[in-house]
Design a protein around this motif. Structure first.
Motif, PDB file in Angstrom:
ATOM      1  N   ARG A 166    -108.068  52.679 -76.587  1.00 25.51           N
ATOM      2  CA  ARG A 166    -109.220  52.609 -76.269  1.00 25.51           C
ATOM      3  C   ARG A 166    -110.064  53.976 -76.760  1.00 25.51           C
ATOM      4  O   ARG A 166    -110.904  53.917 -77.477  1.00 25.51           O
ATOM      5  N   ASP A 167    -109.378  55.038 -76.142  1.00 29.20           N
ATOM      6  CA  ASP A 167    -109.909  56.442 -76.469  1.00 29.20           C
ATOM      7  C   ASP A 167    -110.052  56.639 -77.757  1.00 29.20           C
ATOM      8  O   ASP A 167    -111.079  57.159 -78.417  1.00 29.20           O
ATOM      9  N   ASN A 168    -108.909  56.322 -78.705  1.00 38.91           N
ATOM     10  CA  ASN A 168    -108.946  56.457 -80.074  1.00 38.91           C
ATOM     11  C   ASN A 168    -109.839  55.448 -80.752  1.00 38.91           C
ATOM     12  O   ASN A 168    -110.636  56.125 -81.730  1.00 38.91           O
ATOM     13  N   VAL A 169    -110.103  54.349 -80.262  1.00 40.28           N
ATOM     14  CA  VAL A 169    -110.886  53.588 -81.188  1.00 40.28           C
ATOM     15  C   VAL A 169    -112.261  54.054 -81.094  1.00 40.28           C
ATOM     16  O   VAL A 169    -113.301  54.042 -81.974  1.00 40.28           O
TER      17      VAL A 169
ATOM     18  N   LEU B 191    -115.019  55.294 -83.755  1.00 38.68           N
ATOM     19  CA  LEU B 191    -116.245  54.463 -84.009  1.00 38.68           C
ATOM     20  C   LEU B 191    -117.476  55.697 -83.901  1.00 38.68           C
ATOM     21  O   LEU B 191    -118.313  55.411 -84.776  1.00 38.68           O
ATOM     22  N   SER B 192    -117.314  56.081 -82.910  1.00 38.95           N
ATOM     23  CA  SER B 192    -118.206  57.399 -82.880  1.00 38.95           C
ATOM     24  C   SER B 192    -118.382  58.193 -83.871  1.00 38.95           C
ATOM     25  O   SER B 192    -119.474  58.701 -84.297  1.00 38.95           O
TER      26      SER B 192
ATOM     27  N   ALA C  91    -116.672  46.024 -89.593  1.00 37.54           N
ATOM     28  CA  ALA C  91    -115.792  46.529 -90.538  1.00 37.54           C
ATOM     29  C   ALA C  91    -115.040  47.567 -90.239  1.00 37.54           C
ATOM     30  O   ALA C  91    -113.856  47.890 -90.301  1.00 37.54           O
ATOM     31  N   ALA C  92    -115.636  48.487 -89.235  1.00 37.49           N
ATOM     32  CA  ALA C  92    -114.810  49.966 -88.706  1.00 37.49           C
ATOM     33  C   ALA C  92    -113.966  49.211 -87.979  1.00 37.49           C
ATOM     34  O   ALA C  92    -112.867  49.748 -87.872  1.00 37.49           O
TER      35      ALA C  92
ATOM     36  N   MET D  31    -129.395  55.896 -90.498  1.00 34.21           N
ATOM     37  CA  MET D  31    -129.957  56.175 -89.123  1.00 34.21           C
ATOM     38  C   MET D  31    -128.906  55.801 -88.096  1.00 34.21           C
ATOM     39  O   MET D  31    -128.224  54.642 -88.504  1.00 34.21           O
ATOM     40  N   ALA D  32    -128.568  56.258 -86.883  1.00 29.68           N
ATOM     41  CA  ALA D  32    -127.651  56.142 -86.216  1.00 29.68           C
ATOM     42  C   ALA D  32    -127.546  54.593 -85.481  1.00 29.68           C
ATOM     43  O   ALA D  32    -128.887  54.157 -85.322  1.00 29.68           O
ATOM     44  N   ILE D  33    -126.563  53.854 -85.192  1.00 30.15           N
ATOM     45  CA  ILE D  33    -126.835  52.803 -84.560  1.00 30.15           C
ATOM     46  C   ILE D  33    -127.011  52.811 -82.897  1.00 30.15           C
ATOM     47  O   ILE D  33    -126.463  53.813 -82.198  1.00 30.15           O
ATOM     48  N   ASN D  34    -127.905  52.034 -82.467  1.00 29.47           N
ATOM     49  CA  ASN D  34    -128.420  52.144 -80.984  1.00 29.47           C
ATOM     50  C   ASN D  34    -127.542  51.142 -80.227  1.00 29.47           C
ATOM     51  O   ASN D  34    -127.062  50.112 -80.668  1.00 29.47           O
ATOM     52  N   PHE D  35    -127.034  51.783 -79.026  1.00 34.55           N
ATOM     53  CA  PHE D  35    -126.100  50.901 -78.058  1.00 34.55           C
ATOM     54  C   PHE D  35    -126.977  49.578 -77.835  1.00 34.55           C
ATOM     55  O   PHE D  35    -126.333  48.395 -77.937  1.00 34.55           O
ATOM     56  N   ILE D  36    -128.094  49.864 -77.358  1.00 32.32           N
ATOM     57  CA  ILE D  36    -129.199  48.802 -76.966  1.00 32.32           C
ATOM     58  C   ILE D  36    -130.403  49.449 -77.535  1.00 32.32           C
ATOM     59  O   ILE D  36    -130.993  50.312 -77.241  1.00 32.32           O
ATOM     60  N   ASP D  37    -131.154  48.399 -78.459  1.00 30.74           N
ATOM     61  CA  ASP D  37    -132.378  49.007 -79.109  1.00 30.74           C
ATOM     62  C   ASP D  37    -133.636  48.665 -78.216  1.00 30.74           C
ATOM     63  O   ASP D  37    -134.276  47.656 -78.672  1.00 30.74           O
TER      64      ASP D  37
END
Ligand code: PLP
Length: 367
Positions: free
Chosen positions: A293-296, A300-301, A360-361, A1-7
């Motif tokens: 930032r944009d690459n990171v 991550l996305s 880790a990412a 399952m994808a990770i939520n930014f805020i759950d």
């Protein structure tokens, strides 16, 4: 399952029975505006912050607007604030016909640099609005001192810092007026829009109570031109339940932040949040700085990890504030931070496994 930014769904599941019961009570009582739920919430907010008056209102933006209205701010007045914040902080100043005077931020905390405020004060200055960005209070003692010296009021934009402490005192209770937001994604969020205003001043409190109810001091008697700035009872009911669990959630937020701090310590290209020793943060956002930032964010996305940018453009560069006449280069620290800042998933319900994956990412990207 994808990770939520805020759950927020996990949070609702955790308190579902209590929240459902409270909402149903409001529906059955049909007291949707005002009434016992609002009074109970205001009482609990006052106890929690230590502020003599806690006034529930319709949003953080309206809290700031009502605070400025109560202080009589309008055309010809200047209000000092930070350009590195959500637009609402400065929007309400312009909305009342007053002028925002920006002062650059500290490079480490991203809050307004108290040392630079005095140079921005003119005979038109009336108010200073420091923002407790990401949940950490600004240097309130220094700001209150410079305000006192020049006869100014201080409105704390505590929309991200409800629950934070500064020298043992609670945010929202550190200056003339404190304003917070209960937008769903804030540390204490309701199920729609909401906010609150805090003060020790009886007269200001009374005036703000009237202003948020059309300036009314008795039914259909209007002393002031006000607004409809009321919180509704369903939101108050939700907030009362969440407030009971709030300190536990703050402890979890701090644990998660500490885990990020430890995990990212060895990433040379990542700057983790800097919290001053005499205060703590409620981590409305856990924001790091990276050069690329944009690459990171893209990397991550690609691994199912959402990020956000708070905020990608300093306010003095926003088109809406062009009439203020600022230009690129006027606030170099704000401009630099806005290019590097990035918020990682943060909520009390972020699982250990998900967080390990995020760390880790980032480590892999910066090896
Ligand atoms: C969220 C926020 C606001 C506005 O609050 P709303 O409830 O969305 O109107 C104002 N200032 C800051 C710093 C915020 O983060």
């Amino acid at each position: 399952m994808a990770i939520n930014f805020i759950d927020l769904q996990a949070q609702y599941r955790a308190y579902k029975e209590e929240i459902d019961r409270e909402i149903l009570e409001v529906c059955e009582s049909a007291q949707f505006i005002g009434g016992p739920k609002i009074a109970a919430l205001e009482n609990a907010l006052s106890l929690y912050t230590g502020a003599a008056h806690a006034i529930a209102c319709s949003s953080g933006t309206d809290a700031l607007l009502l605070a400025l209205m109560a202080l009589g701010i309008g055309s010809g007045d200047e209000v000092i604030t930070t350009p590195f914040t959500f637009i609402a902080t400065a929007e309400v100043i312009a909305f009342l016909g007053a002028k925002s005077v920006f002062v650059d931020i500290e490079e480490k905390t991203y809050n307004i640099d108290a040392h630079k405020i005095e140079a921005a004060i003119t005979e038109r200055t009336k108010v200073i609005i420091p923002v407790a960005l990401y949940g950490q209070c600004a240097d309130m003692d220094a700001i209150n001192a410079v305000a006192a010296k020049h006869g100014l009021s201080v409105i704390e934009d505590a929309c991200q810092s409800f629950g934070a402490t500064y020298k043992g005192k609670k945010s929202c209770n550190l200056s003339t007026i404190g304003c917070t937001s209960f937008f769903p994604s804030k540390p204490l969020g309701c199920y729609g829009d909401g906010g609150a205003i805090f003060t020790h001043d009886d007269e200001l409190a009374q005036k703000m109570r009237m202003l948020l109810n059309h300036g009314q001091n008795a039914r259909y008697k209007h002393r002031y031109i006000g607004i409809n700035g009321r919180l509704d009872a369903i939101q108050a009911a939700v907030l009362s339940v969440k407030l009971k669990h709030f300190d536990h959630e703050l402890a979890l937020r701090q644990k998660i932040a500490a885990r990020y701090d430890d995990g990212l310590f060895t990433c040379n290209n990542v700057a983790t949040p800097y919290i001053k020793a005499d205060r703590d943060s409620v981590y409305a956002q856990y924001s790091i700085r990276v050069k690329d930032r944009d690459n990171v964010a893209a990397a991550l996305s690609a691994r199912g990890i959402p990020t956000a940018v708070h905020y990608p453009m300093a306010l003095h560069l926003q088109e809406a504030f062009a009439p203020l006449g600022y230009k690129a280069g006027d606030f170099p620290i704000s401009e630099k931070i806005s290019e590097e800042i990035m918020s990682l998933p943060m909520s009390p319900f972020l699982s250990h496994d998900d967080q390990e994956q995020i760390i880790a990412a980032l480590k892999a990207l910066h090896a």
